[in-house]
Design an enzyme around this catalytic site. Structure first.
Site, PDB file in Angstrom:
ATOM      1  N   ASP A 159     -21.283  48.687  16.689  1.00 20.59           N
ATOM      2  CA  ASP A 159     -22.613  48.496  17.283  1.00 20.59           C
ATOM      3  C   ASP A 159     -23.578  49.453  16.592  1.00 20.59           C
ATOM      4  O   ASP A 159     -23.167  50.253  15.737  1.00 20.59           O
ATOM      5  CB  ASP A 159     -22.574  48.705  18.808  1.00 20.59           C
ATOM      6  CG  ASP A 159     -23.660  47.878  19.497  1.00 20.59           C
ATOM      7  OD1 ASP A 159     -24.853  48.104  19.225  1.00 20.59           O
ATOM      8  OD2 ASP A 159     -23.309  46.994  20.297  1.00 20.59           O
ATOM      9  N   VAL A 173     -23.907  39.798  17.817  1.00 22.33           N
ATOM     10  CA  VAL A 173     -25.103  40.630  18.016  1.00 22.33           C
ATOM     11  C   VAL A 173     -26.174  39.793  18.698  1.00 22.33           C
ATOM     12  O   VAL A 173     -25.915  38.674  19.131  1.00 22.33           O
ATOM     13  CB  VAL A 173     -25.606  41.242  16.677  1.00 22.33           C
ATOM     14  CG1 VAL A 173     -24.526  42.114  16.050  1.00 22.33           C
ATOM     15  CG2 VAL A 173     -26.028  40.163  15.690  1.00 22.33           C
ATOM     16  N   GLU A 201     -29.085  37.301  19.822  1.00 17.08           N
ATOM     17  CA  GLU A 201     -29.293  35.904  19.417  1.00 17.08           C
ATOM     18  C   GLU A 201     -30.616  35.790  18.649  1.00 17.08           C
ATOM     19  O   GLU A 201     -31.589  35.221  19.136  1.00 17.08           O
ATOM     20  CB  GLU A 201     -29.282  35.019  20.686  1.00 17.08           C
ATOM     21  CG  GLU A 201     -29.263  33.526  20.443  1.00 17.08           C
ATOM     22  CD  GLU A 201     -27.920  32.985  19.980  1.00 17.08           C
ATOM     23  OE1 GLU A 201     -27.112  33.755  19.456  1.00 17.08           O
ATOM     24  OE2 GLU A 201     -27.711  31.778  20.138  1.00 17.08           O
ATOM     25  N   LYS A 204     -29.031  38.498  12.818  1.00 19.74           N
ATOM     26  CA  LYS A 204     -27.716  37.983  12.424  1.00 19.74           C
ATOM     27  C   LYS A 204     -27.597  37.932  10.893  1.00 19.74           C
ATOM     28  O   LYS A 204     -26.552  38.269  10.332  1.00 19.74           O
ATOM     29  CB  LYS A 204     -27.481  36.596  13.038  1.00 19.74           C
ATOM     30  CG  LYS A 204     -27.218  36.663  14.561  1.00 19.74           C
ATOM     31  CD  LYS A 204     -26.721  35.355  15.103  1.00 19.74           C
ATOM     32  CE  LYS A 204     -26.622  35.291  16.615  1.00 19.74           C
ATOM     33  NZ  LYS A 204     -25.567  36.069  17.230  1.00 19.74           N
ATOM     34  N   SER A 216     -24.653  30.984  20.510  1.00 18.03           N
ATOM     35  CA  SER A 216     -24.514  29.834  21.406  1.00 18.03           C
ATOM     36  C   SER A 216     -25.570  28.775  21.139  1.00 18.03           C
ATOM     37  O   SER A 216     -25.438  27.649  21.615  1.00 18.03           O
ATOM     38  CB  SER A 216     -24.546  30.267  22.866  1.00 18.03           C
ATOM     39  OG  SER A 216     -25.380  31.353  23.062  1.00 18.03           O
ATOM     40  N   HIS A 266     -17.265  29.949  19.046  1.00 19.16           N
ATOM     41  CA  HIS A 266     -18.101  30.081  20.237  1.00 19.16           C
ATOM     42  C   HIS A 266     -17.243  30.297  21.473  1.00 19.16           C
ATOM     43  O   HIS A 266     -16.518  29.404  21.908  1.00 19.16           O
ATOM     44  CB  HIS A 266     -18.950  28.793  20.377  1.00 19.16           C
ATOM     45  CG  HIS A 266     -19.869  28.804  21.552  1.00 19.16           C
ATOM     46  ND1 HIS A 266     -20.222  27.662  22.230  1.00 19.16           N
ATOM     47  CD2 HIS A 266     -20.517  29.811  22.177  1.00 19.16           C
ATOM     48  CE1 HIS A 266     -21.036  27.967  23.220  1.00 19.16           C
ATOM     49  NE2 HIS A 266     -21.232  29.259  23.200  1.00 19.16           N
ATOM     50  N   ASN A 283     -22.471  23.086  25.331  1.00 15.74           N
ATOM     51  CA  ASN A 283     -23.793  23.335  25.906  1.00 15.74           C
ATOM     52  C   ASN A 283     -24.666  22.088  25.864  1.00 15.74           C
ATOM     53  O   ASN A 283     -25.525  21.881  26.711  1.00 15.74           O
ATOM     54  CB  ASN A 283     -24.484  24.486  25.176  1.00 15.74           C
ATOM     55  CG  ASN A 283     -23.896  25.829  25.587  1.00 15.74           C
ATOM     56  OD1 ASN A 283     -23.240  25.925  26.628  1.00 15.74           O
ATOM     57  ND2 ASN A 283     -24.093  26.847  24.774  1.00 15.74           N
TER      58      ASN A 283
HETATM   59  P1  NAD Z   1     -25.614  41.519  24.378  1.00 16.37           P
HETATM   60  O1  NAD Z   1     -27.058  41.737  24.348  1.00 16.37           O
HETATM   61  O2  NAD Z   1     -24.839  41.873  25.615  1.00 16.37           O
HETATM   62  O3  NAD Z   1     -24.915  42.273  23.167  1.00 16.37           O
HETATM   63  C1  NAD Z   1     -25.405  42.296  21.868  1.00 16.37           C
HETATM   64  C2  NAD Z   1     -24.948  43.606  21.248  1.00 16.37           C
HETATM   65  O4  NAD Z   1     -25.211  43.543  19.845  1.00 16.37           O
HETATM   66  C3  NAD Z   1     -25.673  44.829  21.787  1.00 16.37           C
HETATM   67  O5  NAD Z   1     -24.731  45.797  22.198  1.00 16.37           O
HETATM   68  C4  NAD Z   1     -26.492  45.319  20.595  1.00 16.37           C
HETATM   69  O6  NAD Z   1     -26.673  46.722  20.556  1.00 16.37           O
HETATM   70  C5  NAD Z   1     -25.662  44.842  19.438  1.00 16.37           C
HETATM   71  N1  NAD Z   1     -26.413  44.722  18.191  1.00 16.37           N
HETATM   72  C6  NAD Z   1     -27.643  44.235  18.013  1.00 16.37           C
HETATM   73  N2  NAD Z   1     -27.979  44.311  16.708  1.00 16.37           N
HETATM   74  C7  NAD Z   1     -26.943  44.864  16.052  1.00 16.37           C
HETATM   75  C8  NAD Z   1     -26.706  45.217  14.707  1.00 16.37           C
HETATM   76  N3  NAD Z   1     -27.605  45.022  13.774  1.00 16.37           N
HETATM   77  N4  NAD Z   1     -25.507  45.761  14.391  1.00 16.37           N
HETATM   78  C9  NAD Z   1     -24.579  45.981  15.333  1.00 16.37           C
HETATM   79  N5  NAD Z   1     -24.759  45.686  16.646  1.00 16.37           N
HETATM   80  C10 NAD Z   1     -25.937  45.136  16.999  1.00 16.37           C
HETATM   81  O7  NAD Z   1     -25.397  39.966  24.045  1.00 16.37           O
HETATM   82  P2  NAD Z   1     -24.169  39.024  24.372  1.00 16.37           P
HETATM   83  O8  NAD Z   1     -24.400  38.327  25.648  1.00 16.37           O
HETATM   84  O9  NAD Z   1     -22.918  39.757  24.169  1.00 16.37           O
HETATM   85  O10 NAD Z   1     -24.326  37.906  23.243  1.00 16.37           O
HETATM   86  C11 NAD Z   1     -24.005  38.156  21.904  1.00 16.37           C
HETATM   87  C12 NAD Z   1     -23.965  36.859  21.140  1.00 16.37           C
HETATM   88  O11 NAD Z   1     -23.034  35.974  21.769  1.00 16.37           O
HETATM   89  C13 NAD Z   1     -25.265  36.093  21.069  1.00 16.37           C
HETATM   90  O12 NAD Z   1     -25.350  35.451  19.837  1.00 16.37           O
HETATM   91  C14 NAD Z   1     -25.131  35.096  22.189  1.00 16.37           C
HETATM   92  O13 NAD Z   1     -25.922  33.932  21.988  1.00 16.37           O
HETATM   93  C15 NAD Z   1     -23.681  34.741  22.094  1.00 16.37           C
HETATM   94  N6  NAD Z   1     -23.077  34.194  23.302  1.00 16.37           N
HETATM   95  C16 NAD Z   1     -23.379  34.693  24.518  1.00 16.37           C
HETATM   96  C17 NAD Z   1     -22.791  34.162  25.650  1.00 16.37           C
HETATM   97  C18 NAD Z   1     -23.088  34.719  27.018  1.00 16.37           C
HETATM   98  O14 NAD Z   1     -22.733  34.103  28.008  1.00 16.37           O
HETATM   99  N7  NAD Z   1     -23.714  35.890  27.110  1.00 16.37           N
HETATM  100  C19 NAD Z   1     -21.884  33.104  25.529  1.00 16.37           C
HETATM  101  C20 NAD Z   1     -21.568  32.612  24.262  1.00 16.37           C
HETATM  102  C21 NAD Z   1     -22.174  33.166  23.161  1.00 16.37           C
END
Ligand code: NAD
Length: 732
Positions: free
Chosen positions: A356, A413, A415, A420, A442, A463, A513
């Site tokens: 992170d 990371v 969305e 990304k 997602s 996913h 989705n």
């Molecule tokens: P989140 O906000 O909880 O976590 C994202 C993490 O990424 C944070 O801890 C942030 O500090 C870190 N981050 C950001 N930029 C970074 C970088 N440059 N280098 C390293 N770390 C970095 O988000 P989440 O809910 O865990 O979602 C993450 C991904 O998973 C997204 O793409 C989201 O669309 C996808 N996703 C989420 C869900 C859900 O239900 N939350 C389900 C499926 C997919």
């Protein structure tokens, strides 16, 4: 070669060993039953045999159950009178097990007979427990990994080889109900305290202990074959029994909303069977079992939840590429998803590098695994050693250099395409050429994200659903340039973490989705139309969905819905079809009712986050219409909103295999499991009726219900999905 063999030792104990040829765990098939019966006949007729032990030749397990492929075929092979054929077949199984149970005793005096013990080295499921239940004493090896139970209800049937009748007579309706109605599995010690097995003994003494008992001259007559037998806890017309049965009926209905035919049939078999003598009860059990087997729901559930799910897990759609099992995985982003991905990867024994932006964030992500293991230790499901082993595998850091040697990266990371892209580029600088890069996005198209890589053939979507450790489906998405090695890598990884994969092509919202959003949207449209929210959510629950659409929005949060709506609108421009939905969602967002996370959404919540009923403010803004639609219409709107999207995904080639469409829908969002999935549901109602109903819905509610060309063509030809796409059906 047969699956059952018998040897009689010098003390006159005949040991029947079950060892299914070519399988790692025993499964019962038609021939197996006949072979077992022949050996029992032989042992009972042989004066030199004093008693019998039935055990398994497989280390650590007794039997995994009935070969469900055989059950599925049983009906098809039964000719013009399938119900009669099935009934005769089931009664044949009863006769064999009853022969074991009576063991040659005189029918009037209960005198004579030979003791028969079951000796279970480990796991005993389904028929693998129904046979022991017919024996006179069940010995289980003290093997904490073993699972003992009757899980049939999970695939839409119930224990139909006497397991239902015997367990209820052994434990009473109250004791048997979690085991029968929820398919609850126990380890041997818990199975003993539940009363299912009689003795738990050290594994290396299993046969010796069983033999000791067989030679001890035990009483073998079952309580229900004795005069004056009373069911534990009381039969239905006993005051205590009455309360149990009334309660059980309400509980089953509350849990299943009447949507699962097997649960109702099971309850009927238990209730009716409790009122009559044992042999009549077996006949009643057989009648209800056949009733369930004849219901299209049971074959659809078996097909999707057993046969096809297993086929997908075993790599039915895996490209022919050498073993791609993952040894070291890099997880980018230690948020909610990254932390969960880290947990399941470490539990599967992989090395994990969790990255992170800040060390605290990475550490917090790693702490998720520690917390999870602590909870497991409290519940006796994990140990300190296992926790230490999992944590040892995880390196939480901000240093990209630690990614060297990773063969898979999973990016989770924010969305945001720019974030990304930057992460992708930086990662690719430090990993080797054999490393596959996966994104957990997602909503963002994989093909676009792959542009940040100079090796788009090694870029793929993996996913996950939230919470990662609980949700069993993983959707793998191929971008336009994704190559076969990336697909194989993703599939091998999903197999390592013991989840079920589906592989789809890249398109807006992929597959899952894409179908869930119209389900939610249809619910929101109805709110705007003045349909009572309780009618909307309950209509869904009565279809077997775990939560209705409004409750689902509350759980996933209203601002997430609003965010997706804005992004979709920006991408689609004038073609955007969901203004009516946005009106509701944006208004809720403006009111600060963001769902469960803000303790305020379509529902009200108490301080502890418990739902309290619908928020009255909703009805002020959207007053309930005087004329409410009927239940079926609401249900059809909710169902067709999803299944038409699934059909379009198939038409457009997003889905390549209807099995994945069905299995994915049930595991990802709990699509009416009794139906076997969207395509199975369409097959149950038939394509001509489906097309006719779509025409009506489209006329009343708009073009989103227009019959897709594929469905129209199938309706004209009277085709079914599993019939038409029989390449897959055959493979199943
Ligand atoms: P989140 O906000 O909880 O976590 C994202 C993490 O990424 C944070 O801890 C942030 O500090 C870190 N981050 C950001 N930029 C970074 C970088 N440059 N280098 C390293 N770390 C970095 O988000 P989440 O809910 O865990 O979602 C993450 C991904 O998973 C997204 O793409 C989201 O669309 C996808 N996703 C989420 C869900 C859900 O239900 N939350 C389900 C499926 C997919």
């Amino acid at each position: 070669m047969t699956d059952f063999t018998m040897k009689t030792d010098a003390d006159g104990v005949a040991i029947i060993t079950w060892d299914t040829v070519g399988k790692s765990m025993n499964v019962m098939n038609g021939q197996g039953f006949l072979d077992l019966e022949a050996l029992i006949d032989q042992a009972l007729a042989d004066d030199a045999v004093k008693g019998v032990i039935i055990t398994s030749g497989k280390e650590g397990s007794f039997a995994g159950g009935m070969d469900l492929n055989v059950i599925a075929k049983m009906r098809d092979d039964a000719g013009d009178e399938p119900a009669k054929g099935l009934f005769d077949g089931v009664m044949g199984m009863h006769a064999i097990l009853r022969k074991i149970e009576r063991a040659g005793m005189d029918p009037k005096t209960n005198k004579g007979g030979k003791p028969i013990a079951a000796a279970l080295p480990g796991t005993a499921l389904g028929i693998g427990l129904e046979i022991p239940l017919a024996c006179h004493r069940i010995f289980a090896a003290d093997n904490p990994k073993a699972k003992i139970g009757l899980p049939e209800i999970m695939v839409g049937i119930f224990p139909g080889a006497g397991g239902t009748t015997r367990l209820v007579r052994k434990l009473g309706a109250m004791g048997a109900s979690p085991l029968l109605l929820e398919g609850k599995l126990n380890d041997p010690k818990k199975a003993k305290s539940a009363g299912v097995v009689d003795e738990v003994v050290p594994a290396d003494e299993l046969i010796a202990k069983a033999k000791e008992w067989v030679l001890s001259g035990p009483t073998i007559v079952k309580p229900w074959d004795e005069k004056g037998y009373k069911m534990p806890g009381g039969a239905p017309y006993h005051p205590a029994g009455f309360m149990t049965f009334v309660g059980a009926s309400a509980m089953v209905h509350g849990k299943t909303q009447g949507a699962f035919p097997a649960a109702k049939a099971l309850l009927s078999a238990v209730y009716e069977g409790a009122l009559v003598p044992f042999d009549t009860a077996l006949k009643i059990e057989a009648r209800w079992f056949v009733n369930v087997l004849m219901n299209p729901s049971s074959s659809a559930m078996i097909r999707s939840l057993f046969i096809n799910k297993e086929a997908l897990e075993k790599g039915a759609n895996r490209p022919d590429v050498p073993d791609q099992r993952v040894k070291k995985v890099g997880v980018m982003g230690a948020g909610m998803m990254g932390a969960g991905i880290t947990l399941v990867s470490a539990m599967a024994g992989m090395q994990v590098v969790l990255i992170d932006q800040k060390q605290e964030a990475a550490d917090k992500g790693k702490a998720y695994t520690a917390d999870y293991m602590d909870k497991g230790i409290k519940r006796g499901k994990a140990t300190e050693e296992k926790k230490a082993a999992a944590l040892d595998l995880i390196t939480a850091t901000t240093d990209y250099a630690a990614l060297a040697g990773c063969d898979l990266i999973i990016e989770a990371v924010f969305e945001d395409p720019a974030v990304k892209a930057e992460v992708t580029k930086n990662v690719l600088k430090v990993v080797g050429k054999d490393c596959i890069f996966a994104t957990n996005t997602s909503t963002l198209p994989i093909t676009e994200l792959a542009k940040a890589s100079d090796r788009p053939e090694d870029f793929i979507g993996i996913h996950f659903f939230s919470p990662v450790e609980k949700m069993m489906l993983v959707e793998i998405i191929k971008g336009q340039k994704t190559g076969p090695r990336a697909v194989a890598k993703a599939l091998d990884y999903v197999r390592q973490i013991r989840k079920t994969p589906i592989v789809v092509n890249d398109a807006r919202f992929f597959y899952c989705n894409r179908c869930i959003i119209p389900y939610i949207n249809e619910g929101l449209r109805m709110v705007a139309e003045g349909v009572a929210p309780a009618l909307i959510d309950n209509a869904a629950r009565q279809l077997g969905f775990p939560v209705g659409p409004l409750q689902l929005v509350d759980e996933t949060s209203i601002d997430l819905g609003a965010k997706i709506a804005r992004a979709t609108k920006a991408a689609m421009g004038d073609d955007y079809p969901d203004e009516a939905v946005d009106e509701v969602i944006f208004w809720m967002e403006g009111e600060g009712r963001l769902g469960r996370k803000s303790n305020a959404g379509f529902y009200e919540y108490d301080d502890k986050g418990k739902r309290q009923g619908y928020w009255p403010g909703l009805a002020v803004k959207y007053p309930h219409a005087e004329d409410q639609p009927d239940l079926i219409e609401v249900q059809h709107r909710l169902m067709f909103a999803q299944v038409l999207e699934a059909v379009r995904a198939l038409e457009e080639g997003v889905l390549e295999d209807i099995r994945e469409g069905d299995v994915g829908a049930i595991l990802a969002w709990g699509f009416a499991p009794w139906s076997g999935g969207p395509f199975s549901w369409l097959d149950i109602i038939g394509s001509p009726y489906a097309a006719e109903r779509c025409d009506q819905l489209a006329e009343t509610f708009g073009p989103r219900f227009a019959t897709p060309a594929l469905l129209r063509e199938m309706a004209d030809k009277g085709q079914s999905f599993y019939g038409r796409f029989d390449k897959q059906a055959d493979a199943a």
